[in-house]
Write a protein that holds these residues in place. Structure first.
Motif, mmCIF file in Angstrom:
data_model
loop_
_atom_site.group_PDB
_atom_site.id
_atom_site.type_symbol
_atom_site.label_atom_id
_atom_site.label_comp_id
_atom_site.label_asym_id
_atom_site.label_seq_id
_atom_site.Cartn_x
_atom_site.Cartn_y
_atom_site.Cartn_z
ATOM 1 N N HIS A 55 44.297 48.260 29.740
ATOM 2 C CA HIS A 55 43.100 47.444 29.914
ATOM 3 C C HIS A 55 43.168 46.273 28.940
ATOM 4 O O HIS A 55 43.422 46.458 27.751
ATOM 5 N N LEU A 56 42.961 45.088 29.461
ATOM 6 C CA LEU A 56 42.979 43.872 28.660
ATOM 7 C C LEU A 56 41.683 43.126 28.908
ATOM 8 O O LEU A 56 41.233 43.028 30.060
ATOM 9 N N ALA A 57 41.074 42.608 27.861
ATOM 10 C CA ALA A 57 39.828 41.864 28.019
ATOM 11 C C ALA A 57 39.839 40.661 27.092
ATOM 12 O O ALA A 57 40.245 40.763 25.926
ATOM 13 N N LEU A 58 39.407 39.519 27.621
ATOM 14 C CA LEU A 58 39.269 38.293 26.848
ATOM 15 C C LEU A 58 37.811 37.862 26.874
ATOM 16 O O LEU A 58 37.168 37.894 27.933
ATOM 17 N N SER A 59 37.295 37.442 25.737
ATOM 18 C CA SER A 59 35.905 37.002 25.676
ATOM 19 C C SER A 59 35.763 35.942 24.598
ATOM 20 O O SER A 59 36.592 35.830 23.695
ATOM 21 N N GLN A 66 36.592 38.187 30.743
ATOM 22 C CA GLN A 66 37.629 38.388 31.765
ATOM 23 C C GLN A 66 38.377 39.665 31.443
ATOM 24 O O GLN A 66 38.714 39.918 30.282
ATOM 25 N N SER A 67 38.656 40.463 32.455
ATOM 26 C CA SER A 67 39.360 41.716 32.207
ATOM 27 C C SER A 67 40.511 41.882 33.186
ATOM 28 O O SER A 67 40.516 41.310 34.277
ATOM 29 N N ALA A 68 41.493 42.662 32.763
ATOM 30 C CA ALA A 68 42.632 43.010 33.614
ATOM 31 C C ALA A 68 42.868 44.505 33.519
ATOM 32 O O ALA A 68 42.787 45.095 32.433
ATOM 33 N N HIS A 69 43.168 45.099 34.657
ATOM 34 C CA HIS A 69 43.427 46.533 34.775
ATOM 35 C C HIS A 69 44.852 46.664 35.296
ATOM 36 O O HIS A 69 45.173 46.185 36.389
ATOM 37 N N GLY A 122 47.205 36.424 35.881
ATOM 38 C CA GLY A 122 45.902 36.658 36.486
ATOM 39 C C GLY A 122 44.758 36.265 35.568
ATOM 40 O O GLY A 122 43.782 35.630 35.994
ATOM 41 N N LEU A 123 44.865 36.635 34.287
ATOM 42 C CA LEU A 123 43.814 36.289 33.334
ATOM 43 C C LEU A 123 43.716 34.777 33.138
ATOM 44 O O LEU A 123 42.613 34.212 33.107
ATOM 45 N N LEU A 124 44.860 34.112 32.990
ATOM 46 C CA LEU A 124 44.841 32.658 32.820
ATOM 47 C C LEU A 124 44.260 31.970 34.050
ATOM 48 O O LEU A 124 43.457 31.032 33.938
ATOM 49 N N ALA A 125 44.662 32.433 35.239
ATOM 50 C CA ALA A 125 44.146 31.825 36.467
ATOM 51 C C ALA A 125 42.637 31.993 36.562
ATOM 52 O O ALA A 125 41.913 31.062 36.951
ATOM 53 N N ALA A 126 42.145 33.175 36.215
ATOM 54 C CA ALA A 126 40.703 33.404 36.271
ATOM 55 C C ALA A 126 39.962 32.506 35.285
ATOM 56 O O ALA A 126 38.876 31.989 35.588
ATOM 57 N N LEU A 127 40.542 32.287 34.109
ATOM 58 C CA LEU A 127 39.913 31.393 33.136
ATOM 59 C C LEU A 127 39.953 29.943 33.614
ATOM 60 O O LEU A 127 38.996 29.186 33.403
ATOM 61 N N VAL A 128 41.059 29.543 34.255
ATOM 62 C CA VAL A 128 41.111 28.200 34.843
ATOM 63 C C VAL A 128 40.008 28.055 35.889
ATOM 64 O O VAL A 128 39.311 27.033 35.955
ATOM 65 N N GLY A 129 39.841 29.086 36.714
ATOM 66 C CA GLY A 129 38.773 29.046 37.709
ATOM 67 C C GLY A 129 37.406 28.903 37.069
ATOM 68 O O GLY A 129 36.571 28.106 37.522
ATOM 69 N N GLN A 130 37.159 29.657 36.010
ATOM 70 C CA GLN A 130 35.879 29.530 35.298
ATOM 71 C C GLN A 130 35.689 28.124 34.744
ATOM 72 O O GLN A 130 34.609 27.535 34.850
ATOM 73 N N GLY A 133 34.328 25.752 37.130
ATOM 74 C CA GLY A 133 33.038 26.038 37.737
ATOM 75 C C GLY A 133 32.984 27.274 38.594
ATOM 76 O O GLY A 133 31.969 27.541 39.246
ATOM 77 N N GLY A 134 34.047 28.056 38.625
ATOM 78 C CA GLY A 134 34.074 29.268 39.433
ATOM 79 C C GLY A 134 33.584 30.483 38.669
ATOM 80 O O GLY A 134 33.274 30.412 37.475
ATOM 81 N N PRO A 135 33.541 31.632 39.333
ATOM 82 C CA PRO A 135 33.045 32.852 38.692
ATOM 83 C C PRO A 135 34.135 33.562 37.894
ATOM 84 O O PRO A 135 35.323 33.288 38.046
#
Length: 595
Positions: A55-59, A66-69, A122-130, A133-135
């Protein structure tokens, strides 16, 4: 949601806190990369948990958490529980073992390393999305998906409409000199190949017969050379072989040891991120959790595997990928075996991309390419060193038309890290950096894998670097030059072995490590923790199912070895996950899901 405020940041994860837990084989590589990208370690992190997952989480820094499983397998009932069983089930052992004529485990943790890089992507992409303006999104990835991605080209070829263009049979480098030096040979020129062997007085028929398996070894993971070529090199000293290569345009590289690589290793990250220019692109499309790169445009001028795979992964994350091809199209489109007339291997890396033909030797077409770059978010290439500058298409040139561009180069050796390095191809980098030694346990002659380990891992690291560059741009409002390399991928793969070597410990795995066991009708692979105990049983008279059952009665975990990538289509361990594209070519599942 509102985008986090733009800040001037030296590292894309500066100001974010990382919490990591779970099996070190799965959590370790990802956590190490996240820290290299600037994440701080959060105190009071959780324990390993009961589900066997990482489990990885960035905050922090204004981002939603953001979390990764990360797991060994999507299906926990599949019997895939560790590196050995992933390699066995996904076909890695089968492909890596082609050179030897039987499945063989890689003595490095290849699938786990690739999985860690995928988790970071995956984590980097999700942060780029945020940031656009994304979720927020939860990232799920697994080592079995990483393994399928690693063999995707071999799987595609096995399921194509026609057979291979070259024989799949045991054989291949390295070669051995009269004084015992193991070495790799590389050339892309049939004339240089012939001249090298003539200089060593090899038989003419062996020279002619050897070129085709040598040329296709990147595709088939084997090279059944005539034995006369190996006999020829054993008749000459290493010095004479080097002279023959230097005089004919071929290149040779001695297999280095892990101790040698550890002694020279500079500890550099596997990528370089250098912000430049200024400017911030306003999102044209609001990204979704599943497609955090939606609305971004990637221009890819790639060849072979490394850059095309990196761009393919960015496309899976939602980017529009425009592939720059020469007039008449990429010649590899027709490389057999084909599906509906298109190379199955080519489709594995390039399906879903838009192709535009550009003659980069033409000044008019280069101006056209600059115009495309002015509207793009990423320009990605793996041209030969110096070619971009020669064409007027280096990062300084493209920054003139788009100062917010992420300019990405995926090469062989990185920036001035190895003096006098040979040609930066997969097998030469394996030879030069000690992968050939690490891939096999003690008691076995070192040999680079003929599976394209570093091209694939280099593509993964390249995509990771581009995503880090995009996040740096979104947070800092500047364009970024991104460099990654096969050398960086090698260092990522060899990290544990190099650390053992630096401590003065034996860097290689023990004799017999990760060796499949024969059954009456196939092979099984014990989990790493069960290997020695399982090897004590004679299973050769039992069918594979019965052999697995017998080991289970003794409390030992094992799984069947996929002996041919074609069998993956019907393997219940991956039920329904391998599909066919519009051309009928096999397609592996996306390596992560973001929800």
């Amino acid at each position: 949601m509102a985008s986090p405020a733009i800040t001037q940041t030296a590292q894309p994860l500066e100001g974010l806190r990382l919490a990591a837990s779970g099996p070190p084989e799965l959590a370790g590589p990802a956590a190490a990369h996240l820290r290299l990208l600037g994440a701080g370690t959060q105190t009071g992190r959780t324990g390993p948990g009961e589900d066997g997952a990482a489990h990885l989480a960035l905050s922090g820094a204004g981002f939603s958490a953001q979390s990764a499983h990360v797991t060994w397998a999507v299906d926990r009932a599949s019997g895939i529980t560790d590196e050995a069983t992933v390699q066995a089930a996904t076909g890695i052992m089968a492909v890596h073992g082609r050179r030897d004529g039987a499945p063989r485990g890689l003595a490095v943790d290849y699938a786990a390393t690739a999985t860690g890089v995928l988790a970071v992507q995956g984590l980097l992409a999700a942060l780029v999305g945020q940031a656009r303006g994304g979720p927020a999104a939860r990232v799920d990835t697994s080592a079995d998906r990483a393994g399928l991605l690693a063999v995707s080209q071999y799987l595609a070829a096995a399921g194509a409409d026609e057979g291979e263009a070259a024989e799949i049979a045991p054989g291949g480098p390295p070669f051995t000199s009269a004084d015992g030096t193991l070495f790799e040979l590389e050339t892309l020129d049939p004339g240089a190949w012939a001249a090298f062997w003539r200089a060593l007085a090899a038989p003419s028929d062996a020279i002619r017969a050897g070129w085709r398996p040598f040329q296709f070894r990147y595709a088939t993971a084997c090279a059944p050379f005539p034995g006369a070529l190996h006999t020829t090199t054993r008749a000459h000293t290493w010095q004479r072989i080097r002279e023959a290569a230097a005089g004919t345009g071929a290149e040779v590289c001695r297999l280095r040891t892990l101790a040698e690589r550890a002694a020279e290793h500079d500890g550099a990250a596997p990528w370089e991120l250098a912000p430049y220019g200024s400017g911030h692109r306003i999102p044209r499309v609001t990204p979704t959790a599943a497609r955090p790169l939606a609305g971004l445009t990637v221009l890819e001028a790639g060849r072979r595997i490394q850059a095309p795979l990196a761009a393919h992964l960015l496309g899976l994350l939602g980017a529009d990928v425009i592939r720059i091809e020469p007039p008449g199209g990429d010649p590899l489109r027709g490389m057999p075996p084909t599906s509906s007339g298109i190379s199955a291997r080519w489709l594995a890396l390039n399906r879903g991309k838009t192709a535009v033909e550009i003659d980069i030797k033409s000044a008019e077409d280069r101006r056209r390419l600059l115009g495309m770059a002015a509207e793009a978010d990423v320009f990605l290439h793996n041209w030969a060193p110096g070619k971009a500058a020669e064409l007027g298409l280096d990062h300084q040139d493209l920054a003139g038309v788009n100062p917010a561009l992420v300019y990405a180069y995926t090469g062989g050796w990185g920036t001035n890290r190895i003096a006098g390095a040979p040609m930066g191809t997969d097998f030469m980098v394996q030879a030069r950096t000690g992968v050939g030694e690490a891939a096999r346990p003690l008691g076995e002659v070192p040999a680079p894998s003929l599976m394209t380990l570093l091209d694939v891992l280099g593509g993964l690291v390249g995509a990771e670097a581009v995503l880090a560059g995009l996040l740096t741009r979104e947070r800092g409002g500047r364009g970024v030059r991104v460099d990654s390399s096969l050398l960086g991928a090698s260092d990522v793969l060899l990290g544990p072995a190099l650390r053992r070597a630096r401590r003065g410990q034996e860097p290689r795995r023990p004799a017999g490590f990760r060796r499949p066991l024969p059954t009456a009708d196939g092979w099984i692979a014990p989990a790493d923790a069960c290997g020695a105990a399982a090897a004590a049983y004679d299973l050769t008279s039992l069918p594979t199912g019965a052999a697995l059952a017998q080991l289970r009665t003794h409390g030992l975990t094992a799984t069947a070895v996929t002996a041919d990538p074609a069998d993956l289509h019907h393997d219940p361990r991956f039920a329904g996950s391998i599909s066919r594209d519009e051309h009928g070519a096999p397609a592996v599942p996306d390596p992560w899901s973001l929800v």
